[in-house]
Design a protein around this motif. Structure first.
Motif, PDB file in Angstrom:
ATOM      1  N   ALA A   1      -4.807 -11.900  -3.877  1.00  0.00           N
ATOM      2  CA  ALA A   1      -5.623 -11.187  -2.878  1.00  0.00           C
ATOM      3  C   ALA A   1      -7.055 -11.038  -3.370  1.00  0.00           C
ATOM      4  CB  ALA A   1      -5.013  -9.819  -2.582  1.00  0.00           C
ATOM      5  N   LEU A   2      -7.210 -10.683  -4.642  1.00  0.00           N
ATOM      6  CA  LEU A   2      -8.557 -10.456  -5.169  1.00  0.00           C
ATOM      7  C   LEU A   2      -9.358 -11.752  -5.205  1.00  0.00           C
ATOM      8  CD1 LEU A   2      -7.723  -7.926  -8.045  1.00  0.00           C
ATOM      9  CD2 LEU A   2      -8.743  -7.412  -5.811  1.00  0.00           C
ATOM     10  N   GLU A   3      -8.652 -12.896  -5.274  1.00  0.00           N
ATOM     11  CA  GLU A   3      -9.331 -14.200  -5.289  1.00  0.00           C
ATOM     12  C   GLU A   3      -9.632 -14.707  -3.886  1.00  0.00           C
ATOM     13  OE1 GLU A   3      -6.552 -16.660  -7.373  1.00  0.00           O
ATOM     14  OE2 GLU A   3      -6.835 -15.559  -9.254  1.00  0.00           O
ATOM     15  N   SER A   4      -9.058 -14.086  -2.869  1.00  0.00           N
ATOM     16  CA  SER A   4      -9.196 -14.586  -1.497  1.00  0.00           C
ATOM     17  C   SER A   4     -10.280 -13.816  -0.758  1.00  0.00           C
ATOM     18  CB  SER A   4      -7.877 -14.419  -0.727  1.00  0.00           C
ATOM     19  OG  SER A   4      -6.845 -15.144  -1.350  1.00  0.00           O
ATOM     20  N   GLN A   5     -11.299 -14.574  -0.318  1.00  0.00           N
ATOM     21  CA  GLN A   5     -12.441 -13.936   0.352  1.00  0.00           C
ATOM     22  C   GLN A   5     -12.080 -13.221   1.637  1.00  0.00           C
ATOM     23  OE1 GLN A   5     -15.725 -16.421   1.316  1.00  0.00           O
ATOM     24  NE2 GLN A   5     -16.152 -16.925  -0.829  1.00  0.00           N
ATOM     25  N   GLY A   6     -11.157 -13.793   2.379  1.00  0.00           N
ATOM     26  CA  GLY A   6     -10.885 -13.265   3.718  1.00  0.00           C
ATOM     27  C   GLY A   6     -10.047 -12.006   3.745  1.00  0.00           C
ATOM     28  N   VAL A   7      -9.438 -11.658   2.605  1.00  0.00           N
ATOM     29  CA  VAL A   7      -8.621 -10.448   2.604  1.00  0.00           C
ATOM     30  C   VAL A   7      -9.260  -9.373   1.749  1.00  0.00           C
ATOM     31  CG1 VAL A   7      -6.432 -11.663   3.013  1.00  0.00           C
ATOM     32  CG2 VAL A   7      -7.126 -11.156   0.676  1.00  0.00           C
ATOM     33  N   ARG A   8      -9.057  -8.150   2.202  1.00  0.00           N
ATOM     34  CA  ARG A   8      -9.501  -6.998   1.436  1.00  0.00           C
ATOM     35  C   ARG A   8      -8.228  -6.239   1.066  1.00  0.00           C
ATOM     36  NH1 ARG A   8     -12.875  -1.708   2.612  1.00  0.00           N
ATOM     37  NH2 ARG A   8     -11.423  -1.465   4.326  1.00  0.00           N
ATOM     38  N   LEU A   9      -7.843  -6.346  -0.198  1.00  0.00           N
ATOM     39  CA  LEU A   9      -6.629  -5.660  -0.639  1.00  0.00           C
ATOM     40  C   LEU A   9      -6.871  -4.160  -0.646  1.00  0.00           C
ATOM     41  CD1 LEU A   9      -3.747  -5.839  -1.807  1.00  0.00           C
ATOM     42  CD2 LEU A   9      -4.787  -5.892  -4.084  1.00  0.00           C
ATOM     43  N   ARG A  10      -5.930  -3.416  -0.041  1.00  0.00           N
ATOM     44  CA  ARG A  10      -6.094  -1.965   0.075  1.00  0.00           C
ATOM     45  C   ARG A  10      -5.014  -1.172  -0.638  1.00  0.00           C
ATOM     46  NH1 ARG A  10      -9.974   0.380   0.279  1.00  0.00           N
ATOM     47  NH2 ARG A  10      -9.402   2.000   1.768  1.00  0.00           N
ATOM     48  N   GLY A  11      -3.891  -1.820  -1.010  1.00  0.00           N
ATOM     49  CA  GLY A  11      -2.861  -1.052  -1.702  1.00  0.00           C
ATOM     50  C   GLY A  11      -1.466  -1.624  -1.529  1.00  0.00           C
ATOM     51  N   LEU A  12      -0.490  -0.725  -1.580  1.00  0.00           N
ATOM     52  CA  LEU A  12       0.925  -1.124  -1.605  1.00  0.00           C
ATOM     53  C   LEU A  12       1.692  -0.473  -0.455  1.00  0.00           C
ATOM     54  CD1 LEU A  12       1.593  -0.563  -5.441  1.00  0.00           C
ATOM     55  CD2 LEU A  12       0.837  -2.674  -4.325  1.00  0.00           C
ATOM     56  N   MET A  13       2.743  -1.149  -0.016  1.00  0.00           N
ATOM     57  CA  MET A  13       3.597  -0.639   1.060  1.00  0.00           C
ATOM     58  C   MET A  13       5.054  -0.675   0.618  1.00  0.00           C
ATOM     59  SD  MET A  13       5.838  -1.655   3.685  1.00  0.00           S
ATOM     60  CE  MET A  13       5.859  -2.195   5.379  1.00  0.00           C
ATOM     61  N   LEU A  14       5.796   0.341   1.060  1.00  0.00           N
ATOM     62  CA  LEU A  14       7.211   0.453   0.673  1.00  0.00           C
ATOM     63  C   LEU A  14       8.080   0.804   1.874  1.00  0.00           C
ATOM     64  CD1 LEU A  14       9.419   0.760  -1.589  1.00  0.00           C
ATOM     65  CD2 LEU A  14       8.785   3.179  -1.678  1.00  0.00           C
ATOM     66  N   LEU A  15       9.205   0.104   1.967  1.00  0.00           N
ATOM     67  CA  LEU A  15      10.266   0.450   2.914  1.00  0.00           C
ATOM     68  C   LEU A  15      11.506   0.677   2.043  1.00  0.00           C
ATOM     69  CD1 LEU A  15      10.841   0.459   6.035  1.00  0.00           C
ATOM     70  CD2 LEU A  15      11.409  -1.943   5.818  1.00  0.00           C
ATOM     71  N   PRO A  16      11.756   1.909   1.619  1.00  0.00           N
ATOM     72  CA  PRO A  16      12.808   2.139   0.617  1.00  0.00           C
ATOM     73  C   PRO A  16      14.199   2.025   1.235  1.00  0.00           C
ATOM     74  CG  PRO A  16      11.897   4.233   1.320  1.00  0.00           C
ATOM     75  CD  PRO A  16      11.129   3.160   2.062  1.00  0.00           C
ATOM     76  N   PRO A  17      15.229   2.001   0.399  1.00  0.00           N
ATOM     77  CA  PRO A  17      16.600   1.972   0.919  1.00  0.00           C
ATOM     78  C   PRO A  17      16.825   3.168   1.852  1.00  0.00           C
ATOM     79  CG  PRO A  17      16.608   1.630  -1.448  1.00  0.00           C
ATOM     80  CD  PRO A  17      15.199   1.989  -1.062  1.00  0.00           C
ATOM     81  N   ALA A  18      17.596   2.949   2.918  1.00  0.00           N
ATOM     82  CA  ALA A  18      17.885   4.024   3.863  1.00  0.00           C
ATOM     83  C   ALA A  18      18.772   5.066   3.172  1.00  0.00           C
ATOM     84  CB  ALA A  18      18.598   3.458   5.080  1.00  0.00           C
ATOM     85  N   VAL A  19      18.377   6.335   3.290  1.00  0.00           N
ATOM     86  CA  VAL A  19      19.172   7.421   2.702  1.00  0.00           C
ATOM     87  C   VAL A  19      19.292   8.535   3.732  1.00  0.00           C
ATOM     88  CG1 VAL A  19      18.638   6.979   0.271  1.00  0.00           C
ATOM     89  CG2 VAL A  19      17.053   8.345   1.637  1.00  0.00           C
ATOM     90  N   ALA A  20      20.373   9.287   3.672  1.00  0.00           N
ATOM     91  CA  ALA A  20      20.589  10.351   4.654  1.00  0.00           C
ATOM     92  C   ALA A  20      19.667  11.536   4.377  1.00  0.00           C
ATOM     93  CB  ALA A  20      22.051  10.793   4.635  1.00  0.00           C
TER      94      ALA A  20
END
Ligand SMILES: *Cc1c(COP(=O)(O)O)cnc(C)c1O
Length: 235
Positions: free
Chosen positions: A151-170
């Motif tokens: 991402a840091l090497e790619s001009q067209g993208v601006r990296l903003r952070g991380l995303m998580l979809l954790p295991p489903a829990v009750a």
């Protein structure tokens, strides 16, 4: 859905986000609410816009496209949350301002090249699959650094952070360790010298666990059901 019900739900989610932020000693303004509108009509989105909601999330490029077309008079920000196929990158870039689901270096580079071709920059997050769930998208934790570098090497993208979809829990409390781990992964990348603005966002927390996510440092929460109501069928 009745307009007043939608507005009331939005208001209550905003209050709960602000309370969770204060409990954690955070500025409530540091958390962005993405209203996840997948399967719901543009009329609902228009209603929420009337209450000041600008950020909306969709899982599918096609559906996002159709809705954005019907709402092109509004200054909305569209977030792509679902897996992006490489043959839909160009179409995605016509609509989405942020792609939360990048989990592959080749895809990251393609997004970057395509964005340059069409003369724009797109915000991206690296989706991390912390639990190694085979049924879910997301990069393995050990692959994240490679994606960050791409991402840091790619001009067209601006990296903003991380995303998580954790295991489903009750119990939302059972999601807390996963949220904490995403924050720790972010901190370790920062310690390795990844620029702070490329790690500013942690997109984590959904309808049943967004308060816990905010307490653990979420800067973006993605809430669908708790605003729009239950969804039917496949999403
Ligand atoms: C559908 C979806 C959400 C919203 O889920 P709710 O439980 O309805 O709040 C958030 N993130 C992703 C990636 C989704 O697919």
């Amino acid at each position: 859905m009745h307009d007043s019900v939608l507005r009331a739900r939005l208001g209550s989610i905003r209050e709960r986000i602000a309370d969770a932020a204060r409990r954690a000693g955070r500025d409530p303004g540091s958390v962005t609410l993405v209203a996840v509108s997948k399967t719901f009509p543009v009329t609902d989105i228009r209603t929420l816009f009337g209450s000041g909601q600008l950020d909306f999330g969709e899982n599918r490029v096609q559906e996002g496209h159709a809705k954005a077309a019907g709402l092109s008079d509004l200054p909305l920000r569209w977030h792509l949350l679902g897996h992006l196929q490489s043959n839909k990158v160009r179409k995605a870039l016509e609509v989405f301002t942020t792609i939360h689901s990048v989990d592959d270096e080749a895809l990251m580079r393609r997004i970057g090249r395509t964005a340059v071709e069409i003369g724009r920059q797109v915000d991206v997050l690296v989706q991390v699959n912390l639990a190694g769930e085979a049924t879910k998208s997301g990069a393995a934790p050990e692959a994240v650094r490679g994606l960050v570098d791409a991402a840091l090497e790619s001009q067209g993208v601006r990296l903003r952070g991380l995303m998580l979809l954790p295991p489903a829990v009750a119990d939302p409390e059972d999601a807390r360790p996963w949220f904490a781990r995403l924050r720790e992964l972010r901190d370790s990348l920062a310690a390795e010298g990844v620029p702070a603005d490329a790690l500013a966002e942690l997109s984590m927390g959904m309808s049943h666990d967004f308060e816990v996510a905010v307490e653990e440092g979420a800067t973006i929460v993605r809430v669908g059901t708790a605003i729009f109501g239950g969804r039917q069928g496949r999403v």
